[in-house]
Design a protein around this motif. Structure first.
Motif, PDB file in Angstrom:
ATOM      1  N   VAL A  75      -2.331   5.618  -6.650  1.00 56.93           N
ATOM      2  CA  VAL A  75      -2.303   5.528  -5.184  1.00 56.93           C
ATOM      3  C   VAL A  75      -1.482   4.461  -4.768  1.00 56.93           C
ATOM      4  N   ARG A  76      -0.732   4.517  -3.500  1.00 56.74           N
ATOM      5  CA  ARG A  76       0.037   3.345  -3.265  1.00 56.74           C
ATOM      6  C   ARG A  76      -0.396   2.790  -1.875  1.00 56.74           C
ATOM      7  N   ALA A  77      -0.440   1.318  -2.360  1.00 57.59           N
ATOM      8  CA  ALA A  77      -1.242   0.381  -1.277  1.00 57.59           C
ATOM      9  C   ALA A  77      -0.081  -0.615  -0.773  1.00 57.59           C
ATOM     10  N   VAL A  78      -0.281  -0.935   0.475  1.00 61.23           N
ATOM     11  CA  VAL A  78       0.520  -2.053   0.919  1.00 61.23           C
ATOM     12  C   VAL A  78      -0.564  -3.226   1.324  1.00 61.23           C
ATOM     13  N   VAL A  79      -0.491  -4.212   1.056  1.00 61.26           N
ATOM     14  CA  VAL A  79      -1.401  -5.420   1.476  1.00 61.26           C
ATOM     15  C   VAL A  79      -0.446  -6.297   2.138  1.00 61.26           C
ATOM     16  N   ILE A  80      -0.984  -6.522   3.506  1.00 67.80           N
ATOM     17  CA  ILE A  80      -0.423  -7.256   4.574  1.00 67.80           C
ATOM     18  C   ILE A  80      -1.056  -8.495   4.458  1.00 67.80           C
ATOM     19  N   GLY A  81       0.036  -9.752   4.154  1.00 70.34           N
ATOM     20  CA  GLY A  81      -0.763 -11.058   4.151  1.00 70.34           C
ATOM     21  C   GLY A  81      -0.664 -11.468   2.655  1.00 70.34           C
ATOM     22  N   GLY A  82      -0.137 -12.659   2.428  1.00 67.72           N
ATOM     23  CA  GLY A  82      -0.020 -13.119   1.162  1.00 67.72           C
ATOM     24  C   GLY A  82      -0.615 -14.536   0.871  1.00 67.72           C
ATOM     25  N   GLY A  83      -1.595 -14.717   1.690  1.00 63.74           N
ATOM     26  CA  GLY A  83      -2.409 -15.965   1.469  1.00 63.74           C
ATOM     27  C   GLY A  83      -3.587 -15.749   0.631  1.00 63.74           C
ATOM     28  N   LEU A  84      -4.358 -16.621   0.315  1.00 63.27           N
ATOM     29  CA  LEU A  84      -5.309 -16.431  -0.289  1.00 63.27           C
ATOM     30  C   LEU A  84      -6.126 -15.206  -0.710  1.00 63.27           C
ATOM     31  N   LEU A  85      -6.400 -14.529   0.564  1.00 62.90           N
ATOM     32  CA  LEU A  85      -7.217 -13.282   0.654  1.00 62.90           C
ATOM     33  C   LEU A  85      -6.414 -12.230   0.030  1.00 62.90           C
ATOM     34  N   GLY A  86      -4.928 -12.240   0.787  1.00 63.09           N
ATOM     35  CA  GLY A  86      -4.150 -11.168   0.112  1.00 63.09           C
ATOM     36  C   GLY A  86      -3.713 -11.160  -0.972  1.00 63.09           C
ATOM     37  N   VAL A  87      -3.432 -12.269  -1.709  1.00 59.96           N
ATOM     38  CA  VAL A  87      -3.415 -12.364  -3.215  1.00 59.96           C
ATOM     39  C   VAL A  87      -4.600 -11.694  -3.947  1.00 59.96           C
ATOM     40  N   VAL A 124      -3.081   7.035   7.306  1.00 63.99           N
ATOM     41  CA  VAL A 124      -1.815   6.374   7.254  1.00 63.99           C
ATOM     42  C   VAL A 124      -1.078   6.828   6.168  1.00 63.99           C
ATOM     43  N   ARG A 125       0.282   6.760   6.454  1.00 64.96           N
ATOM     44  CA  ARG A 125       1.412   7.255   5.664  1.00 64.96           C
ATOM     45  C   ARG A 125       2.338   6.189   5.248  1.00 64.96           C
ATOM     46  N   SER A 126       2.778   5.321   6.195  1.00 61.26           N
ATOM     47  CA  SER A 126       3.652   4.275   5.811  1.00 61.26           C
ATOM     48  C   SER A 126       3.509   2.930   6.437  1.00 61.26           C
ATOM     49  N   VAL A 127       4.170   2.197   6.218  1.00 64.27           N
ATOM     50  CA  VAL A 127       4.251   0.601   6.892  1.00 64.27           C
ATOM     51  C   VAL A 127       5.707   0.470   7.032  1.00 64.27           C
ATOM     52  N   GLU A 128       6.163   0.231   8.453  1.00 64.69           N
ATOM     53  CA  GLU A 128       7.395  -0.402   8.632  1.00 64.69           C
ATOM     54  C   GLU A 128       7.751  -1.502   9.200  1.00 64.69           C
ATOM     55  N   ALA A 169      10.149  -4.931  10.167  1.00 67.03           N
ATOM     56  CA  ALA A 169      10.880  -5.381  11.434  1.00 67.03           C
ATOM     57  C   ALA A 169      12.480  -4.898  11.157  1.00 67.03           C
ATOM     58  N   ASP A 170      12.674  -4.874  10.092  1.00 70.75           N
ATOM     59  CA  ASP A 170      14.212  -4.582   9.890  1.00 70.75           C
ATOM     60  C   ASP A 170      14.582  -2.976   9.723  1.00 70.75           C
ATOM     61  N   GLY A 171      13.232  -2.271   9.677  1.00 73.37           N
ATOM     62  CA  GLY A 171      13.434  -0.970   9.850  1.00 73.37           C
ATOM     63  C   GLY A 171      12.907  -0.186   8.481  1.00 73.37           C
ATOM     64  N   TYR A 172      12.753  -1.200   7.313  1.00 71.99           N
ATOM     65  CA  TYR A 172      12.499  -0.362   5.967  1.00 71.99           C
ATOM     66  C   TYR A 172      11.164  -0.050   6.052  1.00 71.99           C
ATOM     67  N   ALA A 173      11.006   1.021   5.243  1.00 75.02           N
ATOM     68  CA  ALA A 173       9.484   1.808   5.360  1.00 75.02           C
ATOM     69  C   ALA A 173       8.912   1.660   4.161  1.00 75.02           C
ATOM     70  N   LEU A 174       7.742   1.485   3.955  1.00 76.64           N
ATOM     71  CA  LEU A 174       6.997   1.565   2.705  1.00 76.64           C
ATOM     72  C   LEU A 174       6.046   2.404   2.712  1.00 76.64           C
ATOM     73  N   ASP A 175       6.258   3.396   1.824  1.00 76.75           N
ATOM     74  CA  ASP A 175       5.006   4.600   1.928  1.00 76.75           C
ATOM     75  C   ASP A 175       3.835   3.888   1.452  1.00 76.75           C
ATOM     76  N   ALA A 176       2.636   4.226   1.995  1.00 78.91           N
ATOM     77  CA  ALA A 176       1.335   3.936   1.784  1.00 78.91           C
ATOM     78  C   ALA A 176       0.311   4.957   2.127  1.00 78.91           C
ATOM     79  N   ASP A 177      -0.717   5.000   0.859  1.00 86.16           N
ATOM     80  CA  ASP A 177      -1.687   5.839   0.928  1.00 86.16           C
ATOM     81  C   ASP A 177      -3.083   4.859   1.584  1.00 86.16           C
ATOM     82  N   LEU A 178      -2.851   3.710   1.182  1.00 89.83           N
ATOM     83  CA  LEU A 178      -3.934   2.577   1.708  1.00 89.83           C
ATOM     84  C   LEU A 178      -2.971   1.429   2.169  1.00 89.83           C
ATOM     85  N   VAL A 179      -3.749   0.929   3.464  1.00 94.10           N
ATOM     86  CA  VAL A 179      -3.103  -0.388   3.782  1.00 94.10           C
ATOM     87  C   VAL A 179      -4.120  -1.446   3.905  1.00 94.10           C
TER      88      VAL A 179
END
Length: 403
Positions: free
Chosen positions: A142-154, A216-220, A222-232
């Protein structure tokens, strides 16, 4: 306070449960109101449940005798009663708000449906339901994108990677856990995650969550680069849960304002934990919440001298299992001009120790990998006492003669 005094606590998290238990031990009965259907649990360990290391029952807290399940919809300060969603009400002589915090959900396009709900596949990571919902969706590949790199995101990214998920972590800041760690320690955290297969993007801003058919299918970016995602997973921090207090007309800034006796602007209402702002500070951490609960228990049990004067809290992250990783940070990890700094680093072993000393006092430190000295360092920092001048600062970082 007499045994007939009615103490009602709203919130069955760490702070509320600790207060109820301590008051029970001190002979003061308490009614604890919990909104979640699960047994009260230690929220700090949710990432271990997500990683599959613990079951939900392992992180459950001892349940106080009188636990009412339900959602509080309002506080009637005039008659001193709280109203629940099922139409019932509970009277109080002293009310304690331990309502905790809510996840920060940033204003991203596509993050919410028309009904203001998260689309299928998009999860916050704050409650047991969040954790169990994520766990059900996890399977290898499964492809997951985690938004946030603080303690919780890590923590979330590491847990998902341990379950075989293909994880991408997107962090807007220039490094991971920038509020707790200095650049060197942050690099070690980044290396640890990358060794587990986590792809990390820093200094990038997510602007859009793309869904098809409500899924959900992807996360985009600000520079337009898209990350495929089954989970966010949205792990952008938390903010105090103050809605009840605001609706009741209590003084609120960032959190519910309290004094050293943890009194709100209403003398019959106290507050503790993540929802609280004391002396200008909102902590949002377990250690201050537990300390506030202890102080308030003593106060409500009749100790007229019980006061909360603030907490000097240490951030600790333990990522157990294969690829064990442990870190701790406290105080000011970045020096000011004129500060003394001592660092020990071992790139091969992936360990790092650093302390910052100002005017002969320890003002901060960070340790990664080997925490044998963390107890002594934390005590020296919390005490704010002058350091002994009979040895080099290197002694602060070693507990075995310098290894």
């Amino acid at each position: 306070m007499t045994s007939n005094t009615r103490v009602v606590v709203i919130g069955a998290g760490l702070a509320g449960v600790r207060l109820a238990r301590r008051l029970g031990e001190l002979g003061t009965p308490v009614t604890l109101i919990g909104e979640e259907e699960h047994r009260p649990y230690n929220r700090v360990l949710l990432a271990e449940v997500l990683a599959g290391r613990y079951g939900p029952d392992v992180i459950a807290l001892p349940t106080p005798a009188e636990l009412v399940r339900g959602r509080v919809t309002g506080i009637d300060r005039e008659v001193r009663a709280v109203h629940l969603a099922d139409g019932s009400k509970i009277a109080y002589d002293t009310l304690v708000l331990a309502t905790g915090s809510n996840p920060v959900l940033p204003p991203l396009r596509g993050l919410f449906t028309e009904n203001h709900e998260l689309p299928a596949g998009v999860h916050a990571f704050r409650t047991m339901d969040d954790c169990l919902g994520l766990s059900e969706a996890v399977r290898p590949g499964v492809r997951a994108v985690v938004i946030g790199g603080g303690l919780l995101g890590v923590s979330a990214a590491r847990a998902l990677a341990r379950r075989g998920v293909q994880v991408v972590l997107a962090q807007q800041a220039e490094r991971l856990m920038e509020h707790q760690l200095d650049p060197t320690a942050s690099k070690l955290v980044r290396r640890h995650l990358q060794d587990l297969g986590v792809e990390i993007h820093t200094e990038c801003r997510v602007r859009d969550v793309r869904c098809v058919g409500g899924v959900v299918r992807s996360v985009e970016m600000a520079d337009g680069y898209a990350l495929d995602a089954d989970l966010v997973v949205v792990a952008c921090g938390v903010h105090p849960r103050v809605g009840l207090a605001q609706d009741a007309g209590l003084a609120v800034h960032k959190g519910v304002l309290v004094d050293d006796e943890l009194r709100t602007s209403d003398p019959h209402i106290r507050a503790i934990g993540d929802c609280v702002q004391h002396a200008g500070t909102v902590y949002g951490l377990a250690a201050p919440a537990l300390e506030q609960a202890e102080v308030l228990a003593e106060s409500l049990a009749g100790d007229a001298n019980a006061r909360y004067t603030g907490t000097r809290s240490l951030t600790r992250l333990t990522l157990a299992g294969e690829g064990f990783f442990d870190l701790a940070a406290f105080g000011e990890t970045e020096p000011r001009p004129g500060d003394d700094v001592v660092q020990l680093a071992d790139a091969t072993r992936g360990t790092y120790r650093k302390v910052v000393v100002r005017d002969d006092r320890l003002v901060g430190g960070v340790l990664v990998g080997e925490l044998g000295t963390v107890g002594a360092l934390a005590r020296a920092w919390e005490g704010a006492e002058p350091l002994p001048d009979d040895g080099p600062l290197l002694h602060l970082l070693t507990n075995d003669g310098g290894s």
